[in-house]
Design a protein around this motif. Structure first.
Motif, PDB file in Angstrom:
ATOM      1  N   ILE A 105      24.377 -28.500 -83.816  1.00  0.00           N
ATOM      2  CA  ILE A 105      24.732 -29.555 -82.855  1.00  0.00           C
ATOM      3  C   ILE A 105      25.729 -30.482 -83.548  1.00  0.00           C
ATOM      4  O   ILE A 105      25.511 -30.891 -84.699  1.00  0.00           O
ATOM      5  CB  ILE A 105      23.497 -30.373 -82.412  1.00  0.00           C
ATOM      6  CG1 ILE A 105      22.464 -29.467 -81.724  1.00  0.00           C
ATOM      7  CG2 ILE A 105      23.900 -31.507 -81.464  1.00  0.00           C
ATOM      8  CD1 ILE A 105      21.170 -30.184 -81.343  1.00  0.00           C
ATOM      9  N   CYS A 215      17.052 -35.967 -76.042  1.00  0.00           N
ATOM     10  CA  CYS A 215      16.813 -34.580 -76.425  1.00  0.00           C
ATOM     11  C   CYS A 215      15.295 -34.353 -76.524  1.00  0.00           C
ATOM     12  O   CYS A 215      14.519 -35.296 -76.570  1.00  0.00           O
ATOM     13  CB  CYS A 215      17.483 -34.319 -77.762  1.00  0.00           C
ATOM     14  SG  CYS A 215      17.750 -32.581 -78.093  1.00  0.00           S
ATOM     15  N   GLY A 216      14.881 -33.095 -76.556  1.00  0.00           N
ATOM     16  CA  GLY A 216      13.468 -32.776 -76.809  1.00  0.00           C
ATOM     17  C   GLY A 216      12.596 -32.753 -75.568  1.00  0.00           C
ATOM     18  O   GLY A 216      11.381 -32.687 -75.678  1.00  0.00           O
ATOM     19  N   LYS A 243      19.304 -23.986 -88.079  1.00  0.00           N
ATOM     20  CA  LYS A 243      20.192 -24.996 -87.466  1.00  0.00           C
ATOM     21  C   LYS A 243      20.645 -25.984 -88.531  1.00  0.00           C
ATOM     22  O   LYS A 243      19.834 -26.446 -89.335  1.00  0.00           O
ATOM     23  CB  LYS A 243      19.427 -25.732 -86.360  1.00  0.00           C
ATOM     24  CG  LYS A 243      20.263 -26.725 -85.578  1.00  0.00           C
ATOM     25  CD  LYS A 243      19.361 -27.523 -84.649  1.00  0.00           C
ATOM     26  CE  LYS A 243      19.634 -27.286 -83.222  1.00  0.00           C
ATOM     27  NZ  LYS A 243      19.123 -26.370 -82.398  1.00  0.00           N
ATOM     28  N   SER A 257      19.117 -36.102 -84.168  1.00  0.00           N
ATOM     29  CA  SER A 257      18.120 -37.130 -83.845  1.00  0.00           C
ATOM     30  C   SER A 257      17.189 -37.433 -85.016  1.00  0.00           C
ATOM     31  O   SER A 257      16.396 -38.373 -84.950  1.00  0.00           O
ATOM     32  CB  SER A 257      17.280 -36.690 -82.638  1.00  0.00           C
ATOM     33  OG  SER A 257      18.107 -36.386 -81.550  1.00  0.00           O
ATOM     34  N   THR A 303      10.843 -24.505 -76.399  1.00  0.00           N
ATOM     35  CA  THR A 303      11.499 -25.091 -77.571  1.00  0.00           C
ATOM     36  C   THR A 303      10.536 -26.028 -78.287  1.00  0.00           C
ATOM     37  O   THR A 303       9.797 -26.755 -77.646  1.00  0.00           O
ATOM     38  CB  THR A 303      12.735 -25.900 -77.137  1.00  0.00           C
ATOM     39  OG1 THR A 303      13.594 -25.017 -76.462  1.00  0.00           O
ATOM     40  CG2 THR A 303      13.470 -26.482 -78.323  1.00  0.00           C
ATOM     41  N   CYS A 305      10.265 -29.145 -80.340  1.00  0.00           N
ATOM     42  CA  CYS A 305      10.895 -30.341 -80.899  1.00  0.00           C
ATOM     43  C   CYS A 305      10.039 -30.881 -82.048  1.00  0.00           C
ATOM     44  O   CYS A 305       8.845 -31.086 -81.908  1.00  0.00           O
ATOM     45  CB  CYS A 305      11.040 -31.404 -79.817  1.00  0.00           C
ATOM     46  SG  CYS A 305      11.856 -32.881 -80.425  1.00  0.00           S
ATOM     47  N   ARG A 306      10.669 -31.142 -83.177  1.00  0.00           N
ATOM     48  CA  ARG A 306       9.952 -31.697 -84.334  1.00  0.00           C
ATOM     49  C   ARG A 306      10.347 -33.149 -84.599  1.00  0.00           C
ATOM     50  O   ARG A 306       9.980 -33.711 -85.628  1.00  0.00           O
ATOM     51  CB  ARG A 306      10.221 -30.861 -85.599  1.00  0.00           C
ATOM     52  CG  ARG A 306       9.621 -29.470 -85.670  1.00  0.00           C
ATOM     53  CD  ARG A 306       8.103 -29.448 -85.720  1.00  0.00           C
ATOM     54  NE  ARG A 306       7.509 -29.375 -84.414  1.00  0.00           N
ATOM     55  CZ  ARG A 306       6.376 -29.998 -84.058  1.00  0.00           C
ATOM     56  NH1 ARG A 306       5.726 -30.739 -84.896  1.00  0.00           N
ATOM     57  NH2 ARG A 306       5.896 -29.885 -82.843  1.00  0.00           N
TER      58      ARG A 306
END
Ligand code: SF4
Ligand code: SF4
Length: 348
Positions: A105, A215-216, A243, A257, A303, A305-306
């Motif tokens: 990204i 996002c997420g 990524k 993020s 997905t 998200c962490r």
């Protein structure tokens, strides 16, 4: 006697309340199934239908016939003879990649110049990256967009998704011509638009998005059911694996993020960052380890998200933007839905 086999492209995954048949070749053909069908497809695999009925004392013959009718109609299973069973062994999906980095990204707001991203993009290409998301916090002109796209010439990147702030001077025909010139552009989302509308590959949204904070989100429309995601999700993180990204200040991170940065594109190469081994830490966090998700039937298509999680101090905490309660099998807005955090507190 009728024996049955599950097609190798179909997998059943159990959740706390519901189970899901993944059709890895035809995403739209995936379906929720009751746990009794899951039981038949796992505990009675390779048995003839008559034997399965007997195992339930012939009390559910009509229901079992209906289940098999559903499974055949949707092409999840096929019948064969006993001698043919071994001709169709179940294939294990093990995820391997010859590449170091596959996706990235890139955030932009004008703090650093477009040409500052040049070396970063070149290195992404050398490392084998194929997919990029570019997110702009400011309206870009056609000239600026072309300048960005020019950086991808002669690179391995074949898939570019743009998330842009609306620019009233940029008209549809110019964007379409840009895509013809740079066919790597596969998708464009334009936020803060005067109206919601779809035009070819362009998705105009009225919503005023902040790409970093928004996002997420977890939504079934973002699920990705396919061989690659399913295999990768068994042992890897479905968002952050392979990524490397750059935030709007030029800081190198797993995703923009994140609060922790591992370098600066003006001073460090991606290889230098990878050598520190910090960025790779979340790559192997998979949903079988994540709280709540490990009990969810969507864990191999959702997905992970962490960044936006329930507990910042717990690397295995649930994605906080999820509105699904796998213990009820209900999405927010559905009757009887209870937020999963509240649900688990009441369960104790
Ligand atoms: S980890 Fe979360 S915030 Fe970062 S890119 Fe993935 S979904 Fe977005
Ligand atoms: S519980 Fe986890 S796997 Fe299930 S939908 Fe929510 S985020 Fe995805």
């Amino acid at each position: 006697m009728h024996y049955f086999k599950l097609f190798n492209s179909c997998r059943v995954v159990k959740g706390a309340e519901n189970s899901l048949i993944y059709d890895l070749e035809r995403m739209d053909n995936s379906n929720s199934i009751p746990s009794s069908v899951y039981e038949i497809l796992t505990e009675h695999i390779d048995k003839p239908v008559e034997e399965i009925k007997t195992a339930y004392n012939n009390e559910y013959d009509i229901v079992i016939d209906e289940y098999f009718e559903f499974l055949i109609k949707n092409e999840y299973i096929f019948y064969c003879d006993k001698e043919e069973l071994e001709l169709f062994p179940t294939v294990d999906y093990e995820w391997k990649s010859p590449k170091n980095i596959t996706n990235s990204i890139i955030d932009y707001d004008g703090t650093i110049t477009i040409s500052d991203y040049k070396e970063f993009i070149k290195e992404l290409s050398v490392l084998g990256c194929v997919a990029i998301q570019i997110r702009s916090f400011v309206s870009l002109t056609l000239v600026e967009l072309k300048e960005f796209m020019f950086l991808f010439n002669e690179t391995s990147i074949i898939n570019i998704e743009l998330i842009l702030k609306f620019n009233e001077d940029l008209i549809d025909s110019e964007i379409i011509d840009l895509q013809k010139q740079y066919p790597r552009i596969r998708k464009m989302n334009i936020y803060s638009s005067p109206e919601d509308r779809d035009e070819y590959f362009i998705n105009y949204l009225k919503e005023d998005i902040n790409p970093e904070n928004d996002c997420g989100k977890v939504d079934s429309k973002f699920f990705s059911i396919g061989f690659d995601t399913f295999a990768e999700a068994q042992c890897h993180n479905t968002c952050l694996n392979q990524k490397v990204s750059v935030d709007k200040n030029g800081l190198i991170k797993g995703c923009p993020s994140m609060s922790q940065s591992c370098g600066d594109i003006k001073q460090n190469t991606i290889n230098e960052v990878l050598e520190q081994k910090i960025l790779q830490k979340p790559w192997t966090i998979n949903k079988d380890e994540v709280e709540v998700c490990k009990d969810c039937e969507y864990r191999y298509c959702c997905t992970d998200c962490r960044v936006f999680t329930d507990d910042k101090n717990n690397p295995y905490s649930r994605p906080s933007k999820c509105n699904y309660n796998p213990y009820q099998g209900l999405w927010k807005g559905e009757e009887r839905y209870v937020d999963v955090v509240e649900y688990l507190v009441n369960e104790k």
